[in-house]
Design a protein around this motif. Structure first.
Motif, PDB file in Angstrom:
ATOM      1  N   LYS A 246     -17.721 -22.855 -31.319  1.00  0.00           N
ATOM      2  CA  LYS A 246     -16.940 -22.087 -32.052  1.00  0.00           C
ATOM      3  C   LYS A 246     -17.709 -21.181 -33.122  1.00  0.00           C
ATOM      4  O   LYS A 246     -17.707 -20.096 -33.416  1.00  0.00           O
ATOM      5  N   ILE A 247     -18.781 -22.050 -33.588  1.00  0.00           N
ATOM      6  CA  ILE A 247     -19.981 -21.261 -34.494  1.00  0.00           C
ATOM      7  C   ILE A 247     -20.614 -20.207 -33.683  1.00  0.00           C
ATOM      8  O   ILE A 247     -20.914 -18.972 -34.720  1.00  0.00           O
ATOM      9  N   VAL A 248     -20.997 -20.300 -32.512  1.00  0.00           N
ATOM     10  CA  VAL A 248     -21.378 -19.258 -31.850  1.00  0.00           C
ATOM     11  C   VAL A 248     -20.694 -17.929 -31.720  1.00  0.00           C
ATOM     12  O   VAL A 248     -21.285 -17.047 -31.885  1.00  0.00           O
ATOM     13  N   PHE A 249     -19.486 -18.376 -31.480  1.00  0.00           N
ATOM     14  CA  PHE A 249     -18.549 -17.198 -31.296  1.00  0.00           C
ATOM     15  C   PHE A 249     -18.375 -16.331 -32.761  1.00  0.00           C
ATOM     16  O   PHE A 249     -18.285 -15.203 -32.737  1.00  0.00           O
ATOM     17  N   GLU A 250     -18.322 -17.205 -33.914  1.00  0.00           N
ATOM     18  CA  GLU A 250     -18.148 -16.542 -35.105  1.00  0.00           C
ATOM     19  C   GLU A 250     -19.430 -15.651 -35.223  1.00  0.00           C
ATOM     20  O   GLU A 250     -19.474 -14.536 -36.115  1.00  0.00           O
ATOM     21  N   ARG A 251     -20.330 -16.099 -34.963  1.00  0.00           N
ATOM     22  CA  ARG A 251     -21.772 -15.370 -35.144  1.00  0.00           C
ATOM     23  C   ARG A 251     -21.858 -14.000 -34.381  1.00  0.00           C
ATOM     24  O   ARG A 251     -21.989 -13.096 -34.861  1.00  0.00           O
ATOM     25  N   VAL A 252     -21.170 -14.236 -33.268  1.00  0.00           N
ATOM     26  CA  VAL A 252     -21.045 -12.885 -32.442  1.00  0.00           C
ATOM     27  C   VAL A 252     -20.105 -12.019 -32.948  1.00  0.00           C
ATOM     28  O   VAL A 252     -20.165 -10.716 -32.681  1.00  0.00           O
ATOM     29  N   ASN A 253     -18.957 -12.471 -33.221  1.00  0.00           N
ATOM     30  CA  ASN A 253     -17.736 -11.838 -33.925  1.00  0.00           C
ATOM     31  C   ASN A 253     -18.141 -10.981 -35.204  1.00  0.00           C
ATOM     32  O   ASN A 253     -17.966 -10.008 -35.336  1.00  0.00           O
ATOM     33  N   GLU A 254     -19.164 -11.919 -36.015  1.00  0.00           N
ATOM     34  CA  GLU A 254     -19.713 -10.965 -37.286  1.00  0.00           C
ATOM     35  C   GLU A 254     -20.563  -9.898 -36.845  1.00  0.00           C
ATOM     36  O   GLU A 254     -20.428  -8.676 -37.415  1.00  0.00           O
ATOM     37  N   MET A 255     -21.517 -10.153 -35.980  1.00  0.00           N
ATOM     38  CA  MET A 255     -22.417  -9.074 -35.449  1.00  0.00           C
ATOM     39  C   MET A 255     -21.427  -7.830 -34.885  1.00  0.00           C
ATOM     40  O   MET A 255     -21.811  -6.722 -34.934  1.00  0.00           O
ATOM     41  N   ALA A 256     -20.385  -8.226 -34.058  1.00  0.00           N
ATOM     42  CA  ALA A 256     -19.552  -7.138 -33.648  1.00  0.00           C
ATOM     43  C   ALA A 256     -18.868  -6.210 -34.603  1.00  0.00           C
ATOM     44  O   ALA A 256     -18.931  -5.254 -34.548  1.00  0.00           O
ATOM     45  N   ARG A 257     -18.448  -6.988 -35.675  1.00  0.00           N
ATOM     46  CA  ARG A 257     -18.067  -6.095 -36.733  1.00  0.00           C
ATOM     47  C   ARG A 257     -19.034  -5.093 -37.372  1.00  0.00           C
ATOM     48  O   ARG A 257     -18.535  -4.046 -37.529  1.00  0.00           O
ATOM     49  N   LYS A 258     -20.050  -5.668 -37.452  1.00  0.00           N
ATOM     50  CA  LYS A 258     -21.270  -4.652 -37.932  1.00  0.00           C
ATOM     51  C   LYS A 258     -21.334  -3.486 -36.965  1.00  0.00           C
ATOM     52  O   LYS A 258     -21.965  -2.331 -37.325  1.00  0.00           O
ATOM     53  N   LYS A 259     -21.294  -3.929 -35.710  1.00  0.00           N
ATOM     54  CA  LYS A 259     -21.403  -2.739 -34.567  1.00  0.00           C
ATOM     55  C   LYS A 259     -20.149  -1.963 -34.516  1.00  0.00           C
ATOM     56  O   LYS A 259     -20.243  -1.029 -33.550  1.00  0.00           O
ATOM     57  N   GLN A 260     -19.300  -2.333 -35.419  1.00  0.00           N
ATOM     58  CA  GLN A 260     -17.734  -1.619 -34.728  1.00  0.00           C
ATOM     59  C   GLN A 260     -17.472  -1.636 -33.541  1.00  0.00           C
ATOM     60  O   GLN A 260     -17.006  -0.794 -33.010  1.00  0.00           O
ATOM     61  N   CYS A 261     -17.584  -2.945 -32.989  1.00  0.00           N
ATOM     62  CA  CYS A 261     -17.031  -3.252 -31.619  1.00  0.00           C
ATOM     63  C   CYS A 261     -16.279  -4.625 -31.457  1.00  0.00           C
ATOM     64  O   CYS A 261     -16.158  -5.372 -32.518  1.00  0.00           O
ATOM     65  N   THR A 262     -15.601  -5.022 -30.446  1.00  0.00           N
ATOM     66  CA  THR A 262     -15.203  -6.382 -30.412  1.00  0.00           C
ATOM     67  C   THR A 262     -16.482  -7.228 -29.793  1.00  0.00           C
ATOM     68  O   THR A 262     -17.305  -6.814 -29.254  1.00  0.00           O
TER      69      THR A 262
END
Length: 344
Positions: A246-262
């Motif tokens: 779940k922590i891995v997903f949150e880190r990917v999700n945070e990076m996705a927000r910065k890249k303006q993608c899902t």
């Protein structure tokens, strides 16, 4: 309309869309059946957007997946796609009892059956779904070579094959593509299998590029699994492993927000940036998810982005499958027997 660009898969001239469409989930292997009419709409939407590589297998359903694709490809639609299907896992009783069969006579029988099921006269890419440890790979590929000469298939592929098996198969007839699990979720093929493919000029087709749905829906995907969905048994989705991931997903999700993608677009973009010889086949049964997957083709990642994602991925916990099922993967391709399980 966004149109998916193309790339060459393998060194025999096979050109496909940059990403394909995995159709396994359109039949009840994941525990629930989808209306055929809706699945045909998804296939048509994919083709209209420029996706040309459709991936299926005679195992899925079994057989019903081939039938759905056949209906979707009626008329001119057939000329807009490359169809990849597989054989080699025989369903003994519905979708539970299974056995691998690489017998040359069965390979030809399975090919002829798939041609009838889909309603076509030639399969673009025909995979050996799993390696039969009881039959030399040279014999199985030899039968496929004859099918190429007969005009029933164009290109030959392998799925879940070890480096040694790939080399032996390629010596009999050029292998165009190797299908394997590869994603931020699963990276064990990077050490040996992928370098072997690249040395031989073989295309790489990652299945489950979104981690069995983890990078598309996040940890909540587990809540939506049907009671008989095989993914419930996967170690990465269980106990402490899931809590950590779940922590891995949150880190990917945070990076996705910065890249303006899902997160799913980011995970697919990471794969697409691995090289022009890579064509992932994310599966979906929903047009909105299809559109998201297509959008990943246009996500640009820097070297720093790639390294950050790989650092995140390095902390994923859990094996691909249970110990018994791991015996059927490329890592143990020469170790019989094949157990009964839900294949990807």
């Amino acid at each position: 309309m966004i149109i998916v660009p193309r790339r060459k898969l393998g060194s025999q001239g096979f050109e496909v869309s940059t990403i394909g469409l995995g159709c396994m989930g359109m039949s009840p292997l994941h525990g629930s059946s989808k209306p055929a009419e809706q699945m045909i709409e998804v296939i048509h939407a994919a083709v209209e957007s420029g996706i040309t590589l459709l991936d299926t297998s005679d195992l899925y359903g079994p057989y019903t997946n081939n039938n759905i694709i056949g209906k979707a490809l009626e008329g001119e639609m057939r000329h807009k796609v490359q169809l990849a299907t597989k054989f080699g896992i025989k369903s003994l009783s519905g979708d539970t009892g299974m056995v691998v069969c690489g017998d040359p006579a069965y390979a030809k029988e399975a090919c002829n059956a798939s041609l009838i099921q889909v309603g076509i006269d030639c399969i673009d890419l025909f995979y050996i779904h799993r390696v039969d440890t009881k039959v030399p790979i040279e014999m199985t590929v030899g039968a496929l070579k004859e099918l190429v000469e007969e005009g029933k298939i164009k290109y030959i592929g392998l799925s879940e094959a070890s480096p040694e098996t790939i080399r032996r198969a390629h010596a009999v007839h050029p292998i165009t593509a190797v299908q394997l699990e590869w994603s931020l979720w699963t990276r064990d093929a990077e050490e040996e299998v992928i370098p072997t493919c690249r040395q031989l000029g073989i295309g790489i087709v990652p299945f489950s590029p979104l981690g069995k749905g983890f990078f598309s829906a996040g940890p909540k995907v587990v809540e939506n699994f049907a009671s008989n969905d095989f993914r419930r048994s996967l170690p990465k989705f269980q106990g402490e492993n899931l809590e950590h991931n779940k922590i891995v997903f949150e880190r990917v999700n945070e990076m996705a927000r910065k890249k303006q993608c899902t997160p799913s677009q980011l995970a697919l973009a990471w794969l697409l940036h691995q090289g022009e010889d890579v064509c992932p086949i994310p599966g979906t049964t929903k047009i909105e998810n299809l559109k998201q997957n297509i959008g990943s083709v246009f996500v640009k990642l820097t070297m720093e982005d790639m390294l950050e994602l790989e650092s995140i991925a390095a902390s994923v916990k859990g094996e691909r499958y249970s110990p018994a099922v791991m015996q059927d993967t490329w890592k143990y391709a020469n170790t019989p027997p094949f157990s009964s399980w839900q294949a990807a």
